[in-house]
Design a protein around this motif. Sequence first.
Motif, PDB file in Angstrom:
ATOM      1  N   THR A  24      59.895  40.761  21.597  1.00 38.30           N
ATOM      2  CA  THR A  24      58.949  39.661  21.368  1.00 38.30           C
ATOM      3  C   THR A  24      57.722  39.893  22.236  1.00 38.30           C
ATOM      4  OG1 THR A  24      60.826  38.181  20.985  1.00 38.30           O
ATOM      5  CG2 THR A  24      58.679  37.165  21.311  1.00 38.30           C
ATOM      6  N   PRO A  25      56.739  40.639  21.727  1.00 37.08           N
ATOM      7  CA  PRO A  25      55.588  41.006  22.555  1.00 37.08           C
ATOM      8  C   PRO A  25      54.714  39.809  22.890  1.00 37.08           C
ATOM      9  CG  PRO A  25      55.225  41.645  20.269  1.00 37.08           C
ATOM     10  CD  PRO A  25      56.643  41.166  20.364  1.00 37.08           C
ATOM     11  N   GLY A  26      54.234  39.781  24.108  1.00 30.37           N
ATOM     12  CA  GLY A  26      53.303  38.747  24.542  1.00 30.37           C
ATOM     13  C   GLY A  26      51.896  39.290  24.615  1.00 30.37           C
ATOM     14  N   ALA A  27      50.991  38.482  25.106  1.00 25.97           N
ATOM     15  CA  ALA A  27      49.586  38.880  25.192  1.00 25.97           C
ATOM     16  C   ALA A  27      49.403  40.093  26.106  1.00 25.97           C
ATOM     17  CB  ALA A  27      48.743  37.705  25.680  1.00 25.97           C
ATOM     18  N   ALA A  28      50.163  40.129  27.216  1.00 22.34           N
ATOM     19  CA  ALA A  28      50.047  41.258  28.133  1.00 22.34           C
ATOM     20  C   ALA A  28      50.519  42.557  27.480  1.00 22.34           C
ATOM     21  CB  ALA A  28      50.857  40.987  29.400  1.00 22.34           C
ATOM     22  N   ASP A  29      51.597  42.487  26.710  1.00 19.95           N
ATOM     23  CA  ASP A  29      52.099  43.675  26.012  1.00 19.95           C
ATOM     24  C   ASP A  29      51.073  44.173  25.002  1.00 19.95           C
ATOM     25  OD1 ASP A  29      54.662  43.562  27.295  1.00 19.95           O
ATOM     26  OD2 ASP A  29      55.166  41.898  25.960  1.00 19.95           O
ATOM     27  N   LEU A  30      50.487  43.256  24.242  1.00 22.97           N
ATOM     28  CA  LEU A  30      49.494  43.646  23.243  1.00 22.97           C
ATOM     29  C   LEU A  30      48.255  44.224  23.908  1.00 22.97           C
ATOM     30  CD1 LEU A  30      48.684  43.729  20.282  1.00 22.97           C
ATOM     31  CD2 LEU A  30      47.811  41.395  20.520  1.00 22.97           C
ATOM     32  N   TYR A  79      49.048  47.729  25.015  1.00 21.61           N
ATOM     33  CA  TYR A  79      49.084  48.612  23.841  1.00 21.61           C
ATOM     34  C   TYR A  79      47.670  48.992  23.412  1.00 21.61           C
ATOM     35  CZ  TYR A  79      49.323  49.969  18.936  1.00 21.61           C
ATOM     36  OH  TYR A  79      49.153  50.644  17.739  1.00 21.61           O
ATOM     37  N   CYS A  80      46.782  48.026  23.293  1.00 23.09           N
ATOM     38  CA  CYS A  80      45.411  48.305  22.864  1.00 23.09           C
ATOM     39  C   CYS A  80      44.713  49.240  23.841  1.00 23.09           C
ATOM     40  CB  CYS A  80      44.629  46.998  22.730  1.00 23.09           C
ATOM     41  SG  CYS A  80      45.196  45.921  21.395  1.00 23.09           S
ATOM     42  N   LEU A  81      44.915  49.010  25.132  1.00 17.68           N
ATOM     43  CA  LEU A  81      44.278  49.844  26.150  1.00 17.68           C
ATOM     44  C   LEU A  81      44.762  51.291  26.068  1.00 17.68           C
ATOM     45  CD1 LEU A  81      42.569  50.152  28.713  1.00 17.68           C
ATOM     46  CD2 LEU A  81      44.556  49.412  30.033  1.00 17.68           C
ATOM     47  N   PHE A  93      44.480  57.131  24.099  1.00 18.96           N
ATOM     48  CA  PHE A  93      45.015  58.219  23.276  1.00 18.96           C
ATOM     49  C   PHE A  93      44.017  58.634  22.210  1.00 18.96           C
ATOM     50  CE2 PHE A  93      49.391  57.683  24.790  1.00 18.96           C
ATOM     51  CZ  PHE A  93      49.843  58.987  24.700  1.00 18.96           C
ATOM     52  N   TRP A  94      43.491  57.657  21.486  1.00 19.80           N
ATOM     53  CA  TRP A  94      42.592  57.965  20.381  1.00 19.80           C
ATOM     54  C   TRP A  94      41.315  58.632  20.887  1.00 19.80           C
ATOM     55  CZ3 TRP A  94      37.672  56.803  18.869  1.00 19.80           C
ATOM     56  CH2 TRP A  94      37.339  57.063  17.531  1.00 19.80           C
ATOM     57  N   THR A  95      40.801  58.164  22.016  1.00 17.77           N
ATOM     58  CA  THR A  95      39.591  58.756  22.586  1.00 17.77           C
ATOM     59  C   THR A  95      39.816  60.211  22.962  1.00 17.77           C
ATOM     60  OG1 THR A  95      38.835  56.612  23.442  1.00 17.77           O
ATOM     61  CG2 THR A  95      37.927  58.591  24.476  1.00 17.77           C
ATOM     62  N   ALA A  96      40.940  60.496  23.618  1.00 16.61           N
ATOM     63  CA  ALA A  96      41.247  61.878  23.992  1.00 16.61           C
ATOM     64  C   ALA A  96      41.399  62.747  22.754  1.00 16.61           C
ATOM     65  CB  ALA A  96      42.522  61.911  24.837  1.00 16.61           C
ATOM     66  N   TRP A  97      42.074  62.222  21.740  1.00 21.21           N
ATOM     67  CA  TRP A  97      42.232  62.982  20.489  1.00 21.21           C
ATOM     68  C   TRP A  97      40.886  63.242  19.828  1.00 21.21           C
ATOM     69  CZ3 TRP A  97      41.173  61.029  15.481  1.00 21.21           C
ATOM     70  CH2 TRP A  97      41.518  61.901  14.438  1.00 21.21           C
ATOM     71  N   MET A  98      40.028  62.234  19.779  1.00 17.66           N
ATOM     72  CA  MET A  98      38.746  62.393  19.110  1.00 17.66           C
ATOM     73  C   MET A  98      37.839  63.371  19.841  1.00 17.66           C
ATOM     74  SD  MET A  98      36.764  61.977  16.662  1.00 17.66           S
ATOM     75  CE  MET A  98      37.884  60.974  15.721  1.00 17.66           C
ATOM     76  N   CYS A  99      37.932  63.444  21.156  1.00 16.00           N
ATOM     77  CA  CYS A  99      37.119  64.415  21.905  1.00 16.00           C
ATOM     78  C   CYS A  99      37.407  65.834  21.436  1.00 16.00           C
ATOM     79  CB  CYS A  99      37.382  64.280  23.401  1.00 16.00           C
ATOM     80  SG  CYS A  99      36.641  62.810  24.154  1.00 16.00           S
ATOM     81  N   PHE A 100      38.678  66.175  21.276  1.00 17.62           N
ATOM     82  CA  PHE A 100      39.022  67.528  20.830  1.00 17.62           C
ATOM     83  C   PHE A 100      38.845  67.682  19.326  1.00 17.62           C
ATOM     84  CE2 PHE A 100      40.893  67.946  24.992  1.00 17.62           C
ATOM     85  CZ  PHE A 100      40.678  69.288  25.282  1.00 17.62           C
ATOM     86  N   THR A 101      38.982  66.608  18.574  1.00 16.80           N
ATOM     87  CA  THR A 101      38.717  66.682  17.135  1.00 16.80           C
ATOM     88  C   THR A 101      37.250  66.992  16.885  1.00 16.80           C
ATOM     89  OG1 THR A 101      40.494  65.139  16.602  1.00 16.80           O
ATOM     90  CG2 THR A 101      38.742  65.360  14.983  1.00 16.80           C
ATOM     91  N   TRP A 103      42.801  47.271  34.774  1.00 16.41           N
ATOM     92  CA  TRP A 103      41.404  46.873  34.685  1.00 16.41           C
ATOM     93  C   TRP A 103      40.479  48.061  34.928  1.00 16.41           C
ATOM     94  CZ3 TRP A 103      40.170  42.657  32.320  1.00 16.41           C
ATOM     95  CH2 TRP A 103      41.042  41.562  32.332  1.00 16.41           C
ATOM     96  N   LEU A 104      40.872  48.960  35.812  1.00 18.65           N
ATOM     97  CA  LEU A 104      40.068  50.167  36.040  1.00 18.65           C
ATOM     98  C   LEU A 104      40.067  51.059  34.808  1.00 18.65           C
ATOM     99  CD1 LEU A 104      41.163  50.947  39.709  1.00 18.65           C
ATOM    100  CD2 LEU A 104      38.845  50.380  38.954  1.00 18.65           C
ATOM    101  N   TRP A 105      41.222  51.192  34.158  1.00 15.91           N
ATOM    102  CA  TRP A 105      41.282  51.986  32.932  1.00 15.91           C
ATOM    103  C   TRP A 105      40.363  51.381  31.866  1.00 15.91           C
ATOM    104  CZ3 TRP A 105      47.316  52.832  32.284  1.00 15.91           C
ATOM    105  CH2 TRP A 105      47.775  53.604  33.366  1.00 15.91           C
ATOM    106  N   ALA A 106      40.425  50.061  31.731  1.00 18.47           N
ATOM    107  CA  ALA A 106      39.590  49.384  30.740  1.00 18.47           C
ATOM    108  C   ALA A 106      38.109  49.569  31.071  1.00 18.47           C
ATOM    109  CB  ALA A 106      39.941  47.902  30.685  1.00 18.47           C
TER     110      ALA A 106
END
Length: 404
Positions: free
Chosen positions: A49-55, A58-60, A65-73, A163-166
């Motif tokens: 039962t995911p909460g706001a913190a889990d979501l 996940y988004c972060l 992941f997507w940013t790292a993938w797109m850099c090499f793509t 927060w630093l990652w974001a």
Amino acid sequence: MTSENASPGTPPAHPLHAESERHASWLELFFDLIAVAGVAQLAHLLHGTPGAADLGLYCLLYLAFWTAWMCFTTYGNVAADKVHTRAVLIGMFGLAVMAAAVPGVRTEHARAFALAYVLVRVLASRVWQSRGEVVADWPLAQLSVGVVPWIVSLWAEAPARYWLWAAGLAVDLGFTFALSRTRVLARAQEEWRKHAAAGRGRAHPRPAAARFDARHLDERLGLFTLIVIGESVALTVEASSEADWTSRLGSLAVGSFVLLLALWALAVRRTCGVPLLGFGVLAPRFALPLHCLTTGALGALAASLGGAVEHVGGHLPVGMRWLMCGSVAVFLAVGVVAGVASGRGRRWALGAGAPMVVAPVLLGAFAGRGAPAALVWALVVVARWPWVYDRLASRRDGRSVAPE
């Protein structure tokens, strides 16, 4: 992005984009599979039962992941057969480390995740130095300033590290959208002139705008979306294999498969991996964020479909119901934006677009008493509504529509 299959009235691809018959290489496909393995790991963050913190986490992490993938793509798209295989393999290993760190990212593996991300981003930035090209359409591929908060996070604890990652991701995205294509290239050339005047720029050629292979980029985006949908099917199959096979489970399993097929039809068939986005409609700096939202929503949907199997005999928890309906709403909202950008008029936006965004929200709010299978089948109807609307509109106007 190529306009070969675009409908009449669709604007042509960007004039600086090269087009060829090149297809994704085996190395690129391997890289995509490693990236999607990380997406599958991230889906487990939304288990139960995911909460706001889990979501939020996940988004972060998905954006990282997507940013790292797109850099090499981006690098593989421009470099083509001159790509440095060793650099791509090292980047692939970095993504694998990030994926392996996801289960423990809240505790002891957070620093490993951050360090792997920093190394991947720095490597992705360095591969451009010898090419003398500027990725003016997607500056994030070359930026490394955003990794500074990630480096600082190596000495921080939760929740400060998140927060630093974001902040690091926000810096990269901010520069990408704040600087126009012309300004990015002008700044790179001005910096080159200063280094040349000081005697430090002779070893590097004058910066020029990188030329995207539009058709190849379309293919990579579509393949990534397709693999994410495949992972969604795999997660549902895995959850179903461990449950008691009843008629309710059968209805839920079939409904989940049909729902994913409906989303596949919107995002992959005759599109570039973004639902209802025509070929050559948007420049990369606008099309790529839509792709990130699309695939991120699919990953979240996979988690909710797998979790629904555990509650097949009862009702979905509120958090899981909103995760399922919200992910479909985000996916279809991207489709509305892409459809309007692709030339669909106001009538379509009101008649097809508005219902397929509003309906999942209403289901999330008021479908709490229904069975999970019924909710999934209701979402199937919503996802198929654009197709139904086009058929009804074609009959009304006497137009022919391409077969499904």
